[in-house]
Design a protein around this motif. Structure first.
Motif, mmCIF file in Angstrom:
data_model
loop_
_atom_site.group_PDB
_atom_site.id
_atom_site.type_symbol
_atom_site.label_atom_id
_atom_site.label_comp_id
_atom_site.label_asym_id
_atom_site.label_seq_id
_atom_site.Cartn_x
_atom_site.Cartn_y
_atom_site.Cartn_z
ATOM 1 N N GLN A 66 85.602 56.071 66.801
ATOM 2 C CA GLN A 66 84.997 55.630 65.554
ATOM 3 C C GLN A 66 83.479 55.822 65.552
ATOM 4 O OE1 GLN A 66 86.509 54.153 62.799
ATOM 5 N NE2 GLN A 66 88.612 54.124 63.570
ATOM 6 N N ALA A 67 82.882 55.488 64.406
ATOM 7 C CA ALA A 67 81.438 55.690 64.250
ATOM 8 C C ALA A 67 80.608 54.719 65.069
ATOM 9 C CB ALA A 67 81.056 55.559 62.770
ATOM 10 N N THR A 68 81.190 53.586 65.490
ATOM 11 C CA THR A 68 80.492 52.645 66.364
ATOM 12 C C THR A 68 81.468 52.151 67.424
ATOM 13 O OG1 THR A 68 81.032 50.677 65.052
ATOM 14 C CG2 THR A 68 79.014 51.851 64.469
ATOM 15 N N VAL A 69 80.923 51.678 68.549
ATOM 16 C CA VAL A 69 81.757 51.141 69.626
ATOM 17 C C VAL A 69 82.519 49.920 69.129
ATOM 18 C CG1 VAL A 69 81.697 50.039 71.905
ATOM 19 C CG2 VAL A 69 80.251 52.027 71.430
ATOM 20 N N TYR A 70 81.850 49.083 68.369
ATOM 21 C CA TYR A 70 82.505 47.881 67.840
ATOM 22 C C TYR A 70 83.730 48.249 67.013
ATOM 23 C CZ TYR A 70 83.303 43.966 64.663
ATOM 24 O OH TYR A 70 83.881 42.986 63.917
ATOM 25 N N ARG A 71 83.617 49.265 66.174
ATOM 26 C CA ARG A 71 84.753 49.667 65.344
ATOM 27 C C ARG A 71 85.886 50.249 66.185
ATOM 28 N NH1 ARG A 71 82.925 51.459 59.314
ATOM 29 N NH2 ARG A 71 81.272 49.906 59.102
ATOM 30 N N SER A 72 85.543 50.921 67.269
ATOM 31 C CA SER A 72 86.578 51.457 68.152
ATOM 32 C C SER A 72 87.378 50.336 68.802
ATOM 33 C CB SER A 72 85.955 52.343 69.235
ATOM 34 O OG SER A 72 85.515 53.563 68.698
ATOM 35 N N LEU A 73 86.676 49.344 69.343
ATOM 36 C CA LEU A 73 87.364 48.247 70.019
ATOM 37 C C LEU A 73 88.150 47.391 69.031
ATOM 38 C CD1 LEU A 73 84.532 47.241 72.517
ATOM 39 C CD2 LEU A 73 86.564 48.628 72.966
ATOM 40 N N ARG A 74 87.564 47.138 67.873
ATOM 41 C CA ARG A 74 88.294 46.391 66.844
ATOM 42 C C ARG A 74 89.492 47.195 66.368
ATOM 43 N NH1 ARG A 74 85.331 45.635 61.227
ATOM 44 N NH2 ARG A 74 85.866 47.856 61.220
ATOM 45 N N GLY A 75 89.300 48.510 66.209
ATOM 46 C CA GLY A 75 90.394 49.370 65.751
ATOM 47 C C GLY A 75 91.541 49.419 66.746
ATOM 48 N N TRP A 76 91.212 49.343 68.054
ATOM 49 C CA TRP A 76 92.272 49.335 69.073
ATOM 50 C C TRP A 76 93.184 48.134 68.865
ATOM 51 C CZ3 TRP A 76 93.641 45.813 72.866
ATOM 52 C CH2 TRP A 76 94.585 46.263 73.788
ATOM 53 N N ALA A 77 92.599 46.956 68.709
ATOM 54 C CA ALA A 77 93.400 45.745 68.512
ATOM 55 C C ALA A 77 94.197 45.822 67.213
ATOM 56 C CB ALA A 77 92.491 44.514 68.510
#
Length: 351
Positions: A66-77
């Motif tokens: 994703q465009a940010t690390v936060y969105r990647s980790l949130r998107g994983w969950a």
């Protein structure tokens, strides 16, 4: 665009990506990471875990860069949760509904409804899609294959999220700098045009174009606010997270919007008089014009010397306001222009 330009455009884009740390380079890095994540997920799913239908692993990996690390980790969950619900729906429908057609329609209907829950975010559609794929492939009644789908999704999503977080995690400093440059230039242009209009005493029609420019500034303010939001989110949970030096400067530029709009309203009101710009007089208008030009230079370059000059011109305007005059309108209109100008100076000083 001629044929040569069309062929040259991709090469120019690639050259900028390698030469300049901007949008093109970030896009290239993110695309490379997405491709690498998909390959790694596929290799692990096929060669290591030997899953029979591992198509969800690379698919999930791509979407989690994703465009940010936060969105990647949130998107994983969110994605793992959505797929898990889709698997449970498919398993229930496979066991209770003998007709594949009926089960397919019911799983899609219920899955898409459940997927609208905001907790799933953009991954909510996966509830219905996962259930649909499992029913249509005939896997809904096979617990081992259902478990494989969960494992594939969790594996792919985890690889995408981890790769995005560990390898050159994305930051958005260039977006911040570009927004600051555009906004500072637009504010300076409006101030210079306003200075010329006030000094020359132009008719009301001249303010119409100025209002269009002010609306352009408002649009750039919204873009700047968005850039600050992206920058702050990009720093969250980011191993490279750091406060961008231009963030405070851009926030100060954004704060100029309200007094700038008030200044334009005051100038427009003076221009709408029966005898436009009769008040204040020519000398006072010249001082206001000088002040606005100095403010434009501060907004564009941050020149502290010009900021000192702004304060001196404000003091001169104060003296003009205190000077006895028979024309009450002079003081009212001069004060109406001076007040937002003073606020502009105060907010530029905070930079």
């Amino acid at each position: 665009m001629d044929l040569r330009s069309r062929w040259a455009a991709p090469f120019a884009w690639a050259a900028r990506a390698f030469r300049v740390p901007g949008e093109e380079r970030r896009s290239l890095i993110q695309t490379t990471k997405a491709a690498a994540a998909a390959m790694i997920a596929w290799i692990i799913a096929t060669a290591v875990l030997r899953l029979p239908q591992p198509f969800l692993a690379p698919y999930a990996a791509v979407f989690l860069v994703q465009a940010t690390v936060y969105r990647s980790l949130r998107g994983w969950a969110q994605q793992v949760g959505a797929v898990s619900v889709g698997v449970l729906l498919a398993a229930g429908a496979g066991q209770l509904i003998p007709s594949v057609t009926v089960a397919l329609g019911l799983v899609i209907f219920i899955g898409l409804l459940i997927g609208t829950w905001r907790g799933f975010g953009d991954s909510g559609v996966w509830v219905g899609i996962t259930g649909m794929l499992l029913i249509s492939y005939g896997n809904a009644t096979e617990p081992v294959l259902l478990a494989d789908r969960l494992l594939e999704t969790a594996l792919g999503a985890a690889i995408g999220a981890v790769l995005n977080a560990v390898i050159l995690p994305p930051l958005h400093g260039e977006r911040l700098r570009a927004a600051a440059s555009r906004l500072a230039s637009a504010i300076a242009d409006v101030l210079e045009e306003t200075a010329a209009l006030v000094r020359d005493g132009e008719p009301p029609e001249a303010t119409e174009a100025l209002h269009d420019r002010v609306r352009d500034v408002r649009s750039l303010v919204a873009e700047a606010e968005d850039a600050i939001g992206w920058t702050r989110e990009g720093r969250y949970l980011n191993l490279r997270g750091r406060r961008e030096p231009g963030e405070e400067s851009l926030s100060n530029l954004i704060s100029l919007w309200q007094p700038l709009a008030q200044l334009i309203d005051a100038v427009s009101e003076a221009a709408r008089r029966e005898r436009p710009f009769r008040h204040p007089g020519e000398y006072a208008r010249g001082v206001v014009g000088d002040l606005l030009e100095a403010l434009a230079e501060v907004a564009r370059s941050g020149d502290t010397d010009e900021l000192d000059r702004c304060r001196e011109l404000l003091d001169e305007i104060d003296q003009l306001l205190l000077t006895p005059t028979d024309e009450v309108t002079t003081s009212i209109e001069l004060g109406a222009m001076a007040l937002p100008a003073r606020r502009l100076v105060q907010r530029l000083r905070a930079d």
